[in-house]
Design a protein around this motif. Sequence first.
Motif, PDB file in Angstrom:
ATOM      1  N   ALA A 277      -5.315   5.422  -6.814  1.00  0.00           N
ATOM      2  CA  ALA A 277      -3.971   4.826  -6.869  1.00  0.00           C
ATOM      3  C   ALA A 277      -3.998   3.444  -6.230  1.00  0.00           C
ATOM      4  O   ALA A 277      -3.433   2.479  -6.758  1.00  0.00           O
ATOM      5  N   LEU A 278      -4.677   3.335  -5.095  1.00  0.00           N
ATOM      6  CA  LEU A 278      -4.746   2.028  -4.437  1.00  0.00           C
ATOM      7  C   LEU A 278      -5.565   1.036  -5.247  1.00  0.00           C
ATOM      8  O   LEU A 278      -5.273  -0.158  -5.271  1.00  0.00           O
TER       9      LEU A 278
ATOM     10  N   PHE B 214       1.617   3.374  -3.251  1.00  0.00           N
ATOM     11  CA  PHE B 214       0.380   3.881  -3.855  1.00  0.00           C
ATOM     12  C   PHE B 214      -0.233   4.961  -2.963  1.00  0.00           C
ATOM     13  O   PHE B 214      -0.705   5.993  -3.444  1.00  0.00           O
TER      14      PHE B 214
ATOM     15  N   THR C 225      -5.977   9.075  -3.925  1.00  0.00           N
ATOM     16  CA  THR C 225      -5.366   8.003  -3.126  1.00  0.00           C
ATOM     17  C   THR C 225      -6.133   6.704  -3.379  1.00  0.00           C
ATOM     18  O   THR C 225      -5.553   5.638  -3.593  1.00  0.00           O
TER      19      THR C 225
ATOM     20  N   LYS D 172       0.822  -1.218   0.000  1.00  0.00           N
ATOM     21  CA  LYS D 172       0.000   0.000   0.000  1.00  0.00           C
ATOM     22  C   LYS D 172       0.852   1.262   0.000  1.00  0.00           C
ATOM     23  O   LYS D 172       0.468   2.278  -0.587  1.00  0.00           O
TER      24      LYS D 172
ATOM     25  N   GLY E 140      -3.302  -0.363  -7.653  1.00  0.00           N
ATOM     26  CA  GLY E 140      -2.484  -1.380  -6.984  1.00  0.00           C
ATOM     27  C   GLY E 140      -3.212  -2.711  -6.918  1.00  0.00           C
ATOM     28  O   GLY E 140      -2.645  -3.776  -7.178  1.00  0.00           O
TER      29      GLY E 140
END
Length: 687
Positions: A91-92, A70, A88, A67, A95
């Motif tokens: 981005a996660l 990211f 955020t 995590k 991931g």
Amino acid sequence: MALIPHELLRDRRFLAGLLLRLAAILLLVPRMQPDWSSLFQWDAPWSGDEGVDPLDSLYGPVMVALKAPFTAIGTLADSLLGTGHSLTRFALGLGLIIVDYALLLVLRGLYRDSEDRVVLYYWLSPLVLFIVYWHGQADLLPVLLTAASLLLLRRSRPRAAGAMLGLAVATKVSALAVLPFLLIFLWSHRRYRDTVPGFALACGAVILVLLGPWMVFATEMRQMLAAGGELHRVFNLTIHLGEGQRLYVIPIAYLLLLYGAWHVGRMSFNLLYTVLGTAYLVLLLLTPESGGWYLWLVPFLLSYQLRAGRSGVALTYGFAGVFILLKLLVAAAPAVPLLGLEPVPKGPTGLAPEPSQLATALLSMFVALGGILNITMLRRGFGENDFFGIARQPLAIGIAGDSGTGKDTLALALGGLFGEGAVTGISGDDYHLFERRGKLWQAFTHLDPRANDLEAFSRDALSLIDWRPIMCRHYDHATGLFTPPRLIRASDVVLVTGLHALYAPALRAQLRTAVFLDMDEGLRRFFKIRRDVHQRGHTLEKVVASIERRRADYEAFIRPQREHADVVFSLLPADPELIRDFDHMGPVPLKLRVRLRNPIGLDRLARLLIALCGAQVDVAPAMGSAAAEIVVDGNDVQPEDIHLTALQLVPELEELLARNPAWQTGITGIMQLVVLQQIAELAPKRR
Ligand SMILES: Nc1ncnc2c1ncn2[C@@H]1O[C@H](COP(=O)(O)OP(=O)(O)OP(=O)(O)O)[C@@H](O)[C@H]1O
Ligand SMILES: O=C(CO)[C@H](O)[C@H](O)COP(=O)(O)O
């Protein structure tokens, strides 16, 4: 290597799955999704599932490490652009898609024969899409690491597999459930048994290094591990025995499954996946509200889907469908900020306080379907397991033939395929009645059954075939003397070699495959003289005299065994000139005539030898019998090609062969291949 293989880029199903995922992370904010600004906590400030222990949603340090980058990039972008948590989260989400894609690649590796269908059943799996992107569960990473551990195990990298499982456990303790099964699996295969310490040590070391410091320094992590994460749920279901006594149902079921796995003895990889799938399914069906746990089932369910045929696939989709319906009914829908649907504020649980009748009915149907799925998975798993029937009886291969026809050469080559711990052997030479200087050799030749203790030979061979060890002396060809008796243990494969290996009917009846070695007489004289003079220290005259003297006994006692053979190999010289010189020590180009009693599969073998090995093959029906013959010219055939051909011919071979089978070059390699093909052709599950 390309990041995304070409065939995936060209696959519309893959692209559709990718688009769906991208759209999901752009549009949806699942209710389970965490407050991304915290590395440790996955519980969103707006989620507030009151019935759920906040420790449940904690993951180990590996998840945090994933995590971190990211989160960092997303948070930076959010603070620069003033976009709250949106970037955020995005981005996660990316991931998560990366982990998801990595799992697709691992599963394609794990189920290499069905790569194409893996895209359909995994990448477009409604269960995965729903649990990960709608429901917002992030167990995909530990599942990926567990599947990667299985792949490494399958690729004969036990230490790396152990380390990978350690990583999975350091991501989420639930991965520990797999460990005892893998240890049983490795132990149950003699060829893998020596890898158990390396596997276990690597796993333990990674867990210790990654979780040790956290246990000491991180309070939240310590709490999570102490509580076993969500593992406390396995103690939810109890049976009251009365007088205040209770039984924990799930641990009992788990232990019974472990015992079952131990009892099976020798699991194939497919049965291992089935048993793991069953273990998780039992766990899931009997624990409340654990959506993310269903991801643990996915790799094993996939193994079943790939082998099960239409009805099995329909059953898995039915199961997934009811699961999704149930979740839609009882769990809150994700927020869609782009459409103005904001996350539910913390407070109301979003779960019905009392499940509705419909939800209870659906849950009951779901558990029933899960039970049926479990039974069918196990039935198929056990039905397909032990293709070669080794769990019941060692696989015995008999190799008979005259002196110098290559019995030891073939036995050694076959031994190299099965691996050291998995093969044992018994040799007829050890049952000669006399040592070399024995006077009675003037009355008998070694080919005469009366000069050999054939009763003891059969008895000992049958003991090994019945898993019993034997004590056996050894005839040392270097000295012509017997060594003191030594212990020979039984093993998965028993190689019975000797002049009279196919002589006794009782022994013949227990052989899975019987091989008789013939040889062009000129070639045999050449090989025998070369070996006996240069390796065994006999004089040329003595060897020639012995060959002449044995001729009648060969016709009387050795040659008749040919009729009992499933495979007759005749080695022929490719260049007859070369074998006139007994001092020629270099390689001798050979041709191989193969005669099979059961000619099914011979055409396919011939085709593959031509296509994959580049050998020259002539096919001809054997004169006057139902058997068939091929003559193969292939001195330059490479071991890799033979290995590839073997896997094409017999996909189940993986169950049988050593971790790194030693395939030979040329004709000997082709002989290895033919014997394996026959073993598979005569395998109990094939009948
Ligand atoms: N497949 C083969 N490829 C090349 N050479 C071979 C092959 N088989 C046998 N030979 C040659 O023949 C010789 C005798 O082979 P080997 O010792 O395996 O025979 P054997 O049947 O076990 O003999 P014995 O019964 O006398 O012990 C070997 O030393 C080798 O030179
Ligand atoms: O036929 C043989 C093996 O099958 C050998 O000739 C027999 O074992 C005698 O061995 P040595 O010549 O080393 O005494």
